[in-house]
Each structure stands twice: as C-alpha cells, then as structure tokens.
Scaffold this active site. Structure first.
Site, PDB file in Angstrom:
ATOM      1  N   LYS A  60       0.860  -1.182   0.000  1.00  0.00           N
ATOM      2  CA  LYS A  60       0.000   0.000   0.000  1.00  0.00           C
ATOM      3  C   LYS A  60       0.901   1.238   0.000  1.00  0.00           C
ATOM      4  O   LYS A  60       2.044   1.172   0.454  1.00  0.00           O
ATOM      5  CB  LYS A  60      -0.865  -0.035   1.264  1.00  0.00           C
ATOM      6  CG  LYS A  60      -1.998   0.992   1.276  1.00  0.00           C
ATOM      7  CD  LYS A  60      -2.896   0.760   2.470  1.00  0.00           C
ATOM      8  CE  LYS A  60      -4.077   1.699   2.532  1.00  0.00           C
ATOM      9  NZ  LYS A  60      -4.059   2.906   1.726  1.00  0.00           N
TER      10      LYS A  60
ATOM     11  N   ALA B 158     -12.305   6.191  -2.170  1.00  0.00           N
ATOM     12  CA  ALA B 158     -11.679   7.483  -1.893  1.00  0.00           C
ATOM     13  C   ALA B 158     -11.012   7.368  -0.523  1.00  0.00           C
ATOM     14  O   ALA B 158     -11.301   8.127   0.399  1.00  0.00           O
ATOM     15  CB  ALA B 158     -12.717   8.611  -1.905  1.00  0.00           C
TER      16      ALA B 158
ATOM     17  N   GLY C 126      -8.717  -4.098 -13.606  1.00  0.00           N
ATOM     18  CA  GLY C 126      -9.797  -5.049 -13.849  1.00  0.00           C
ATOM     19  C   GLY C 126      -9.374  -6.475 -14.072  1.00  0.00           C
ATOM     20  O   GLY C 126     -10.163  -7.284 -14.561  1.00  0.00           O
TER      21      GLY C 126
ATOM     22  N   ASN D 158       5.192   1.003  -2.808  1.00  0.00           N
ATOM     23  CA  ASN D 158       4.491   2.111  -3.454  1.00  0.00           C
ATOM     24  C   ASN D 158       4.688   3.366  -2.609  1.00  0.00           C
ATOM     25  O   ASN D 158       4.488   3.344  -1.390  1.00  0.00           O
ATOM     26  CB  ASN D 158       3.002   1.764  -3.591  1.00  0.00           C
ATOM     27  CG  ASN D 158       2.217   2.845  -4.320  1.00  0.00           C
ATOM     28  OD1 ASN D 158       1.875   3.876  -3.744  1.00  0.00           O
ATOM     29  ND2 ASN D 158       1.919   2.609  -5.589  1.00  0.00           N
TER      30      ASN D 158
ATOM     31  N   LYS E  77       3.954   4.992 -11.804  1.00  0.00           N
ATOM     32  CA  LYS E  77       2.571   4.521 -11.975  1.00  0.00           C
ATOM     33  C   LYS E  77       1.746   5.638 -12.614  1.00  0.00           C
ATOM     34  O   LYS E  77       1.566   6.705 -12.027  1.00  0.00           O
ATOM     35  CB  LYS E  77       1.975   4.115 -10.628  1.00  0.00           C
ATOM     36  CG  LYS E  77       0.591   3.484 -10.766  1.00  0.00           C
ATOM     37  CD  LYS E  77       0.160   2.823  -9.475  1.00  0.00           C
ATOM     38  CE  LYS E  77      -1.131   2.038  -9.666  1.00  0.00           C
ATOM     39  NZ  LYS E  77      -1.514   1.307  -8.441  1.00  0.00           N
TER      40      LYS E  77
ATOM     41  N   CYS F 153      -1.155  11.274  -6.843  1.00  0.00           N
ATOM     42  CA  CYS F 153      -1.340  12.068  -5.635  1.00  0.00           C
ATOM     43  C   CYS F 153      -1.531  13.535  -6.009  1.00  0.00           C
ATOM     44  O   CYS F 153      -0.928  14.018  -6.967  1.00  0.00           O
ATOM     45  CB  CYS F 153      -0.114  11.964  -4.727  1.00  0.00           C
ATOM     46  SG  CYS F 153       0.354  10.308  -4.274  1.00  0.00           S
TER      47      CYS F 153
END
Length: 300
Positions: A44, A69, A242, A98, A163, A128
């Site tokens: 995370k 969110a 997905g 990350n 990313k 971000c």
C-alpha cells in the site's frame, strides 16, 4: 516452461503481483495466500508521515467494479520500515514499495529513506494531488511527470516504476515524459475518476464526492492504454486494471505488458493472484509457449 520475467534487472519468478492499495502490505492476506507463489508483493502507498486518509464513507460498489476514496491512509515510512518490510522478507517474493506524497520533496524523503532498506523496487504513485499546483495530480501534467521522475531517480537506489494515471487525454505523453525522466518501468493504469450518487439519501455515495473506479469495468480502457504506452516507449510495463482471471492477465501481456497486477479481485477472492499465475502457466502449456516473455506485445 519459464515464467520468469526481468524488470529493470530484477527477476520475478512469475509476472503476477498485487496492485497497491488492495493487499495492504501482505500480512492480512498471508493467511489465505502463499506470498511465496507471487512474483512480487506491491505494498500500500507509504508517505513520509502518517496520513489519516479521507472521511467515511470511502468505498462504494458500482456495476462491474467499485469506487474508493481512501485518501492513501497509511502509517508513514518509519512504522512501515519497522513492521512491514521485516514481515515481507520472510517470503520468497520480491518487495515493491508504493510511494506517495504531496510535494516532490515528500516523495524524495521516502525514496531516500528506502535506499537503506532491503526492498527490490519502488513504485511512485503520481496520482497524488500536488499541493503546490492547487491539488492537480502530478500524473496529469507531462512536465511534472518528467520532473518528479528525474528527482526520484537521482535519489533512488532501487529501480523506479512510475505509476501512470489514466485521467489524461493522451497516455503516451505521460509515458514518454516518465521515460525521459529516467523511469526504469511503467505501471498502468491507476483508477479512473468517477462519482456515484445515492438517490434515496440524495447525497454523494462517497464523502469525498469523487473516487477512483476500479474492477472489471475499467479493463478495456486499461488494455487500450497499456497497448498505446507499450508502442510509445521502450520501457517494460506492468499492466493492471480489472484483472480477475488469467484470461484478463493474458490480454494485458499480449497488448504489451511484461507483468501484471491484480487489484480489486483480491477483495472478493484472496486467492485471485495465485489463480492468475496458474492460469498463465496453463495457457503457455496449451499453446506451446516456452517463455512467458514470448507473450509480451504479441498482438500488434
């Protein structure tokens, strides 16, 4: 049959990893999944200081997907290094951290701290909000993408994955900007910005009003963007968006990805990553592929 993939000099036993934000740092999933069977665990997002995240409600289901969110709630780099890295080191898998931040300095602080840690790669989350630019995500401005990539690369000891955000007009512009800044690998896509309204309460389903859409609904967009990026740059790409089955993952590989990340599927099937890895092997066997790398970009 060889399922190994090489990403900027880091060898993964197979091309399957977790998508950041959907797997914690692996500990809560380790009861259900043998982490040693994954190519890598992507943690995370972690920032230089603890982030409380957004107010609740922070998650809403949608047709063929979900919106979140969360606001990158995380315990901060100090606790992460003390608790999460030692846990992941027990397993025979690569560790990809990350990194998130609100300014370039924030990112660099985390990257410098991780230079001393035994982790394999860094994934820089440029979706971000950039507080100095009025809350516009770093990843939506190609110039900002190139600049932050260059700054991170100056300080990083590990290979850097940028990313990319799908919330742009032309994904090839940001892909090329990251390449120009010195990125080693690209990962895409991050979530698509969406909104859901609760018609009975006549209010927003998420306290933040908007959230990131993920899950099967975004896959066709993600495959298209991976294909475009793969044909615009020379960097290896980690495809995501997905992926719930091996068939989904193989689409990304054929479109140009060298590896894949499984995200939303982890929430309803903790074993999804292992199933995807096994399914890729079965596909290779069925069609006579010796190396998984032979699949990458096969569809032109």
């Amino acid at each position: 049959m060889d399922t190994k993939v090489n990403l900027a000099g880091v060898e993964l036993k197979n091309p399957v990893m977790t998508a950041s934000g959907t797997f914690g740092s692996g500990e809560e999933y380790s009861e259900f999944v043998d982490l040693g069977r994954l190519g890598a665990v992507v943690t995370k997002g972690v920032a230089n200081i603890p982030w409380p995240g957004n107010p609740v409600p922070r998650i809403a289901e949608t047709a063929s997907g979900m919106m979140n969110a969360i606001g990158l709630q995380n315990p901060g780099i100090d606790l992460f290094c003390r608790r999460d890295i030692p846990f992941l080191k027990q397993f025979d898998t690569k560790i990809i951290v990350n990194v998130c931040g609100r300014t370039t300095e924030d990112y660099c602080e985390v990257v410098e701290r991780l230079a001393e840690e035994d982790v394999d790669m860094l994934e820089i989350n440029i979706s971000c909000p950039n507080v100095k630019e009025g809350g516009i995500a770093f990843g939506q401005n190609p110039k900002a993408v190139e600049e932050i990539t260059a700054e991170v690369k100056k300080r990083a000891k590990q290979p850097v994955i940028m990313k990319l955000s799908p919330n742009v007009t032309d994904i090839t512009e940001t892909a090329r900007a990251a390449e120009a800044g010195g990125a080693d690998v690209l990962s895409l896509i991050n979530t698509l910005t969406g909104m859901k309204i609760d018609i009975h309460r006549r209010t927003f389903a998420l306290a933040n009003k908007t959230g990131g859409l993920s899950g099967p609904a975004v896959k066709p967009v993600a495959v298209r963007m991976v294909y475009q990026a793969a044909n615009a740059v020379k960097l290896p790409i980690i495809g995501m968006g997905g992926i719930a089955t091996a068939e989904d993952a193989i689409e990304f590989l054929l479109a140009g990805a060298s590896a894949v990340s499984v995200g939303t599927a982890n929430f309803y099937d903790p074993s999804a990553t292992v199933r995807v890895a096994e399914g890729i092997e079965a596909y290779m066997k069925r069609y006579g592929f010796e190396h998984v790398s032979e699949l990458t970009g096969l569809v032109k």
